[in-house]
Motif scaffolding. Structure first.
Motif, PDB file in Angstrom:
ATOM      1  N   ALA A   9      -7.556 -17.023 -10.684  1.00 19.39           N
ATOM      2  CA  ALA A   9      -8.547 -16.972  -9.627  1.00 19.39           C
ATOM      3  C   ALA A   9      -8.660 -18.366  -9.017  1.00 19.39           C
ATOM      4  N   THR A  10      -8.675 -18.472  -7.706  1.00 15.69           N
ATOM      5  CA  THR A  10      -8.760 -19.756  -7.016  1.00 15.69           C
ATOM      6  C   THR A  10     -10.001 -19.758  -6.155  1.00 15.69           C
ATOM      7  N   PRO A  11     -10.424 -20.944  -5.698  1.00 12.17           N
ATOM      8  CA  PRO A  11     -11.590 -20.999  -4.818  1.00 12.17           C
ATOM      9  C   PRO A  11     -11.423 -20.186  -3.554  1.00 12.17           C
ATOM     10  N   ARG A  12     -10.191 -19.848  -3.204  1.00 11.53           N
ATOM     11  CA  ARG A  12      -9.959 -19.100  -1.974  1.00 11.53           C
ATOM     12  C   ARG A  12     -10.044 -17.590  -2.186  1.00 11.53           C
ATOM     13  N   PHE A  27     -23.733  -8.629 -12.882  1.00 12.48           N
ATOM     14  CA  PHE A  27     -22.363  -9.066 -12.665  1.00 12.48           C
ATOM     15  C   PHE A  27     -22.328 -10.447 -12.020  1.00 12.48           C
ATOM     16  N   VAL A  28     -23.128 -10.642 -10.970  1.00 13.54           N
ATOM     17  CA  VAL A  28     -23.141 -11.934 -10.274  1.00 13.54           C
ATOM     18  C   VAL A  28     -23.706 -13.019 -11.178  1.00 13.54           C
ATOM     19  N   GLU A  29     -24.733 -12.709 -11.949  1.00 14.90           N
ATOM     20  CA  GLU A  29     -25.277 -13.682 -12.895  1.00 14.90           C
ATOM     21  C   GLU A  29     -24.196 -14.179 -13.854  1.00 14.90           C
ATOM     22  N   PRO A  37     -14.678 -19.406  -9.619  1.00 16.58           N
ATOM     23  CA  PRO A  37     -14.441 -20.348  -8.519  1.00 16.58           C
ATOM     24  C   PRO A  37     -14.280 -19.720  -7.147  1.00 16.58           C
ATOM     25  N   GLY A  38     -14.251 -18.390  -7.063  1.00 15.36           N
ATOM     26  CA  GLY A  38     -14.043 -17.753  -5.772  1.00 15.36           C
ATOM     27  C   GLY A  38     -15.309 -17.686  -4.939  1.00 15.36           C
ATOM     28  N   HIS A  39     -15.173 -17.157  -3.736  1.00  8.91           N
ATOM     29  CA  HIS A  39     -16.315 -16.958  -2.845  1.00  8.91           C
ATOM     30  C   HIS A  39     -16.814 -15.526  -3.019  1.00  8.91           C
ATOM     31  N   VAL A  40     -18.107 -15.396  -3.300  1.00 12.13           N
ATOM     32  CA  VAL A  40     -18.688 -14.087  -3.605  1.00 12.13           C
ATOM     33  C   VAL A  40     -19.619 -13.658  -2.476  1.00 12.13           C
ATOM     34  N   GLU A  75     -33.093 -16.939  -2.602  1.00  8.06           N
ATOM     35  CA  GLU A  75     -32.888 -18.374  -2.784  1.00  8.06           C
ATOM     36  C   GLU A  75     -31.964 -18.659  -3.972  1.00  8.06           C
ATOM     37  N   TRP A  76     -32.067 -17.829  -5.010  1.00 11.66           N
ATOM     38  CA  TRP A  76     -31.194 -18.015  -6.172  1.00 11.66           C
ATOM     39  C   TRP A  76     -29.729 -17.822  -5.769  1.00 11.66           C
ATOM     40  N   TYR A  77     -29.464 -16.796  -4.956  1.00  7.77           N
ATOM     41  CA  TYR A  77     -28.090 -16.566  -4.504  1.00  7.77           C
ATOM     42  C   TYR A  77     -27.595 -17.744  -3.666  1.00  7.77           C
ATOM     43  N   ALA A  78     -28.438 -18.198  -2.760  1.00  6.34           N
ATOM     44  CA  ALA A  78     -28.032 -19.326  -1.904  1.00  6.34           C
ATOM     45  C   ALA A  78     -27.790 -20.585  -2.728  1.00  6.34           C
ATOM     46  N   GLU A  79     -28.633 -20.807  -3.730  1.00  5.53           N
ATOM     47  CA  GLU A  79     -28.491 -21.989  -4.576  1.00  5.53           C
ATOM     48  C   GLU A  79     -27.163 -22.008  -5.308  1.00  5.53           C
ATOM     49  N   HIS A  80     -26.654 -20.834  -5.645  1.00  8.73           N
ATOM     50  CA  HIS A  80     -25.397 -20.748  -6.393  1.00  8.73           C
ATOM     51  C   HIS A  80     -24.205 -20.393  -5.507  1.00  8.73           C
ATOM     52  N   GLY A  81     -24.376 -20.517  -4.209  1.00  6.04           N
ATOM     53  CA  GLY A  81     -23.259 -20.346  -3.294  1.00  6.04           C
ATOM     54  C   GLY A  81     -22.799 -18.914  -3.105  1.00  6.04           C
TER      55      GLY A  81
END
Length: 494
Positions: A9-12, A27-29, A37-40, A75-81
């Protein structure tokens, strides 16, 4: 990081989660905790952040505020990208182009897709339930979402003195008890021979129905609602006609009977679908390994669960796999709790159909019935009604597959006063939904801290009493006086 599925898995990597319920949140937690490292991107159809659906009946009852059952804030989601899109519905999944199309025409690309679409209610075959325009009769309420709960609360108690709940399963009994606590004279209509017929034996169901009656809720079993009758009086009650000819008058009707996995997106994408979205030991579709399913919509090894613990276990396994762990999902044991004031029910596995030797203790006068199914000395299923004093020890033995001595199954069902309970060991599981041990809860300074750190009590809520005691907070509940049951069955109107 260990390669996953043939590549790292890569950041992309673009991961899209369709659904924003309890399984998706867990799952997201776990992705965040594992450093994925990916974008969720999480897409939720409801306009509000995810909440604990199991505790909706507690909001209806008035013991919980709606804000108290929220799982994570935006806000929790935004804080963790994590990109969170609320109030958005996915129209189609395009596997060829690797994107999902939203109803507004926007396309969200993905390299990996997780379907956590849950279940949708099924309407019972009752004439007059649905109007010609496809809407429900104005006196009829579904109970699957926070919006449903708020609509129901809006008509209580002034406009609803009498209610009929269709369905005597876990949800139906929770809703019926909540309405009764709110001062609404409530009746339950269940087509099976007993309430909770899928979870407990007829003897236990009969005891539970008697307890409900003593608490002011009338129960009709072996009867089905067939027709709604609008009486001519302006603003008066409507009638619910049963298949035995009786008519129940009601100001509102709540539907809690039946649900099915939400599979329309998967079927439209050409994925393998049976009752649910078919997944393998990697929780991936055999049609397309880029696409996964978890929770109520998933079907693994021919089974669709519909309970919180398996959904959360699937979420944990899949998240850890995507973070590099070499894990397989082998199925989960089901643990169900009835979340209702003054009603104590816990079900482990399938105590009705599981083969084995039966150990039972029953006291109908006291409203208690306990049943263990034991095979080769191991508890393989259990049902406890009216007395959960030993549920921690029984759950621990059930989860671990502990081989018991000849006398131990019977001793586990003895009342607490007969043999004092030893303190739960630190490694005993006290929250089946989140897989939390007694030691993990004891390490917290308060129940609120335990909820935040471990997620204990945030599933079905059945472990709240145990967890409160482990952190030294013993909740005090005002005793309620049971109301006398009343007769409200009337002959069929001409």
């Amino acid at each position: 990081m260990r390669p996953l599925g043939g590549r790292s898995a890569t950041p992309r990597e673009r991961l899209v989660v369709v659904g924003h319920g309890m399984a998706a949140t867990r799952f997201v937690e776990q992705l965040v905790a594992g450093g994925y490292p990916g974008h969720v991107t999480v897409i939720g159809e409801e306009p509000v952040p995810a909440y604990n659906r199991i505790l909706l009946s507690a909001v209806l009852e008035g013991t919980h505020d709606a804000s108290a059952i929220r799982l994570r804030s935006p806000e929790w989601y935004a804080e963790h990208g994590v990109e969170l899109r609320l109030g958005t519905r996915v129209l189609t999944v395009d596997r060829e182009h690797g994107d999902v199309m939203l109803v507004d025409g926007t396309c969200v690309p993905f390299d990996r897709l997780v379907l956590a679409t849950g279940a949708i209610p099924t309407l019972p075959p009752i004439r007059g339930l649905v109007r010609p325009d496809g809407s429900l009769h104005p006196r009829v309420h579904a109970f699957r979402s926070l919006a449903d709960c708020e609509r129901l609360l809006a008509v209580l108690p002034v406009d609803a003195a009498r209610a009929v709940v269709i369905g005597g399963g876990l949800l139906g009994l929770q809703v019926a008890r909540a309405l009764s606590v709110r001062g609404v004279a409530t009746e339950v209509v269940e087509g099976g021979d007993t309430v909770l017929s899928r979870q407990v034996t007829p003897a236990a169901g009969t005891i539970l129905a008697r307890s409900l009656t003593q608490l002011g809720t009338t129960v009709y079993t072996g009867a089905r609602a067939t027709k709604l009758i609008d009486h001519p009086e302006e603003g008066g009650p409507i009638g619910v006609q049963l298949d035995n000819g009786f008519v129940l008058d009601a100001d509102l009707i709540v539907l809690t009977a039946g649900g099915r996995p939400s599979v329309a997106l998967a079927r439209g994408a050409g994925l393998q679908v049976r009752r649910g979205i078919v997944v393998d030991e990697h929780l991936a579709s055999p049609t397309d390994p880029r696409i996964h399913a978890i929770g109520d919509c998933a079907q693994h090894a021919g089974q669709v669960t519909g309970f919180v613990p398996p959904a959360w276990e699937q979420a944990v396994v899949l998240a850890q796999r995507l973070c590099g762990a070499d894990l397989d999902y082998r199925g989960s044991r089901n643990v169900a709790r009835l979340r209702a004031t003054d009603l104590e029910v816990a079900v482990l596995g399938d105590p009705v159909a599981e083969p084995g030797e039966i150990v039972e203790v029953s006291n109908p006068v006291a409203g208690k019935h306990s049943r263990l199914v034991v095979r080769d000395g191991v508890i393989v299923a259990a049902a406890l009604v009216g007395d959960l004093s030993r549920v921690g020890l029984i759950t621990q033995a059930y989860d671990r597959g502990t081989v018991l001595g000849v006398r131990e199954p019977g001793d586990l069902l003895l009342p607490e006063t007969a043999a004092p309970l030893a303190p739960l060991p630190d490694d005993a599981e006290v929250c089946a939904c989140a897989g939390v041990t007694a030691g993990a809860v004891r390490a917290c300074g308060s129940l609120a801290e335990a909820q935040e750190r471990t997620r204990a009590t945030t599933g079905c809520g059945g472990c709240t009493q145990v967890c409160s005691r482990l952190v030294g907070e013993v909740p005090v509940r005002e005793p309620r006086e049971p109301r006398e049951p009343r007769e409200v069955v009337s002959p069929v109107r001409s």
